[in-house]
Enzyme design. Sequence first.
Site, mmCIF file in Angstrom:
data_model
loop_
_atom_site.group_PDB
_atom_site.id
_atom_site.type_symbol
_atom_site.label_atom_id
_atom_site.label_comp_id
_atom_site.label_asym_id
_atom_site.label_seq_id
_atom_site.Cartn_x
_atom_site.Cartn_y
_atom_site.Cartn_z
ATOM 1 N N SER A 95 54.150 38.452 52.311
ATOM 2 C CA SER A 95 54.122 39.728 51.591
ATOM 3 C C SER A 95 55.210 40.655 52.115
ATOM 4 O O SER A 95 55.563 40.607 53.300
ATOM 5 C CB SER A 95 52.751 40.367 51.827
ATOM 6 O OG SER A 95 52.782 41.719 51.474
ATOM 7 N N TYR A 127 45.049 42.735 57.300
ATOM 8 C CA TYR A 127 45.639 41.873 56.260
ATOM 9 C C TYR A 127 47.133 41.659 56.549
ATOM 10 O O TYR A 127 47.599 40.512 56.618
ATOM 11 C CB TYR A 127 45.461 42.506 54.864
ATOM 12 C CG TYR A 127 46.275 41.783 53.822
ATOM 13 C CD1 TYR A 127 45.891 40.530 53.356
ATOM 14 C CD2 TYR A 127 47.457 42.336 53.311
ATOM 15 C CE1 TYR A 127 46.652 39.841 52.419
ATOM 16 C CE2 TYR A 127 48.224 41.662 52.374
ATOM 17 C CZ TYR A 127 47.815 40.413 51.935
ATOM 18 O OH TYR A 127 48.584 39.732 51.016
ATOM 19 N N LYS A 137 49.320 38.167 57.853
ATOM 20 C CA LYS A 137 50.505 37.564 57.215
ATOM 21 C C LYS A 137 51.636 37.418 58.247
ATOM 22 O O LYS A 137 52.316 36.389 58.297
ATOM 23 C CB LYS A 137 50.981 38.423 56.036
ATOM 24 C CG LYS A 137 50.041 38.422 54.850
ATOM 25 C CD LYS A 137 49.980 37.064 54.174
ATOM 26 C CE LYS A 137 48.927 36.986 53.092
ATOM 27 N NZ LYS A 137 48.666 35.639 52.602
HETATM 28 P P1 NAD Z 1 43.421 35.661 44.739
HETATM 29 O O1 NAD Z 1 42.302 36.210 45.544
HETATM 30 O O2 NAD Z 1 43.347 35.793 43.254
HETATM 31 O O3 NAD Z 1 43.630 34.099 45.087
HETATM 32 C C1 NAD Z 1 43.307 33.560 46.341
HETATM 33 C C2 NAD Z 1 42.460 32.317 46.090
HETATM 34 O O4 NAD Z 1 42.150 31.716 47.341
HETATM 35 C C3 NAD Z 1 41.127 32.622 45.400
HETATM 36 O O5 NAD Z 1 40.962 31.750 44.294
HETATM 37 C C4 NAD Z 1 40.078 32.356 46.468
HETATM 38 O O6 NAD Z 1 38.870 31.883 45.918
HETATM 39 C C5 NAD Z 1 40.785 31.334 47.343
HETATM 40 N N1 NAD Z 1 40.369 31.335 48.753
HETATM 41 C C6 NAD Z 1 40.247 32.399 49.581
HETATM 42 N N2 NAD Z 1 39.880 31.976 50.812
HETATM 43 C C7 NAD Z 1 39.793 30.629 50.761
HETATM 44 C C8 NAD Z 1 39.462 29.633 51.703
HETATM 45 N N3 NAD Z 1 39.137 29.954 52.964
HETATM 46 N N4 NAD Z 1 39.475 28.336 51.313
HETATM 47 C C9 NAD Z 1 39.783 28.010 50.041
HETATM 48 N N5 NAD Z 1 40.100 28.917 49.093
HETATM 49 C C10 NAD Z 1 40.098 30.204 49.453
HETATM 50 O O7 NAD Z 1 44.766 36.293 45.300
HETATM 51 P P2 NAD Z 1 46.249 36.247 44.725
HETATM 52 O O8 NAD Z 1 46.608 37.608 44.280
HETATM 53 O O9 NAD Z 1 46.396 35.114 43.789
HETATM 54 O O10 NAD Z 1 47.045 35.977 46.069
HETATM 55 C C11 NAD Z 1 47.388 34.670 46.493
HETATM 56 C C12 NAD Z 1 48.056 34.765 47.840
HETATM 57 O O11 NAD Z 1 49.196 35.613 47.751
HETATM 58 C C13 NAD Z 1 47.178 35.359 48.951
HETATM 59 O O12 NAD Z 1 47.448 34.675 50.154
HETATM 60 C C14 NAD Z 1 47.659 36.791 49.039
HETATM 61 O O13 NAD Z 1 47.453 37.337 50.314
HETATM 62 C C15 NAD Z 1 49.146 36.626 48.750
HETATM 63 N N6 NAD Z 1 49.772 37.847 48.236
HETATM 64 C C16 NAD Z 1 49.252 38.456 47.112
HETATM 65 C C17 NAD Z 1 49.834 39.621 46.637
HETATM 66 C C18 NAD Z 1 49.268 40.325 45.421
HETATM 67 O O14 NAD Z 1 49.638 41.482 45.180
HETATM 68 N N7 NAD Z 1 48.415 39.697 44.616
HETATM 69 C C19 NAD Z 1 50.960 40.164 47.291
HETATM 70 C C20 NAD Z 1 51.477 39.512 48.418
HETATM 71 C C21 NAD Z 1 50.864 38.350 48.880
#
Ligand code: NAD
Length: 338
Positions: free
Chosen positions: A124, A149, A153
């Site tokens: 991120s 959080y 990361k």
């Molecule tokens: P999201 O919550 O929609 O997707 C994450 C998925 O991981 C979910 O389907 C959840 O059920 C699954 N999950 C969580 N913990 C788990 C575990 N221990 N074992 C198996 N599955 C697990 O989030 P997103 O927005 O799709 O984000 C995906 C990744 O990108 C994350 O790592 C998040 O930190 C990172 N990220 C997201 C953003 C954003 O703005 N959405 C920005 C920067 C980074």
Amino acid sequence: MSILVTGGAGYIGSHTVVQLLEEGHEVVVLDNLCNGSREALHRVETIFGKAVGFIEGDVRDRALLDRLFAGHAIEAVIHFAGLKAVGESVEQPLAYYDANVHGSLVLCQAMAAAGVYKLVFSSSATVYGPDAPVPYMETMPRGSTSNPYGSSKAMVEQLLTDLCRADARWSVALLRYFNPIGAHPSGQIGEDPQGIPNNLMPFIAQVAVGRRPELAIFGDDYPTEDGTCVRDYLHVMDLADGHVASLASLEESGVHIYNLGTGQGVSVLEMVTTFERVSGQRVPYRIDPRREGDLAAFWADASKAERELGWRAERGLEAMLRDTWHWQRNNPAGYQQS
Ligand code: NAD
Ligand code: UDP
């Protein structure tokens, strides 16, 4: 390539699965569904017309991972699985370090045991910290992080960097996302946050569809053009394409860091007015005090990804907002209604 996508039933993961399938990759999704939806993957199957391999389980379950790698000829892993709510991470640091840091550690151990050394990690822009000058560039050092959080990361980035330094078989892409929004143009899959949305885009969309009465804009006294915060919003389909493109970097060992953003800053008020124009819906708002921890303005220098991966964000703000509205209008209650 045969790819394991952890967290593939979530927002960014489900869109990435579509683009991986479009490019002819084989995909297996591992997700514990704590914030993802089985329905999202059913809809991916509808969009693509092909079944997606799905295993319900936790990325911290080493025995499950061992069985998964033994049963599938996985060549690379795209690791989305983790928890992502900044405020919740302050209240539940152990849960966040466990899911995000411990989860990544167990995954790497299982990968090494299975002889799989190619990994794409969801990082991120938050790792640049509050003092980095804009635009953020990959050559800048990681800064301080102000919540568990962000710290998780940064820790995983360090863990993966140390791993690559110790063992030249590893190749890792650290993708630093800016602010992903939007949805698949079919309106079939999109962002479906549980409870009250923390992020701006789903909040605007839920106000427009009548699920919430008004948006609270957190602060209009920032040193920006209209006083509201500025972010680099990118279309989730562009972000998905960025993951596909990043697979090429894994041909070379070591750590490869890429910013995935548009390079353009947009203010909160511009988001509201452009959404209103594109959707034809009113978005009532009020001005609230600043939200703790928010930075006034940041955006990406995304030129490295263009230079090295041939990737750049192609979809503009109007497409991001149109596709968000298409998804929200078709699915006012998210995946739950079906
Ligand atoms: P999201 O919550 O929609 O997707 C994450 C998925 O991981 C979910 O389907 C959840 O059920 C699954 N999950 C969580 N913990 C788990 C575990 N221990 N074992 C198996 N599955 C697990 O989030 P997103 O927005 O799709 O984000 C995906 C990744 O990108 C994350 O790592 C998040 O930190 C990172 N990220 C997201 C953003 C954003 O703005 N959405 C920005 C920067 C980074
Ligand atoms: N924001 C807002 N109201 C909301 C949610 C967010 O005004 O209900 C603002 C927030 O202060 C920030 C911008 O919108 O300036 C983007 O916030 P978001 O949480 O989506 O992303 P991040 O903080 O991770 O950049």
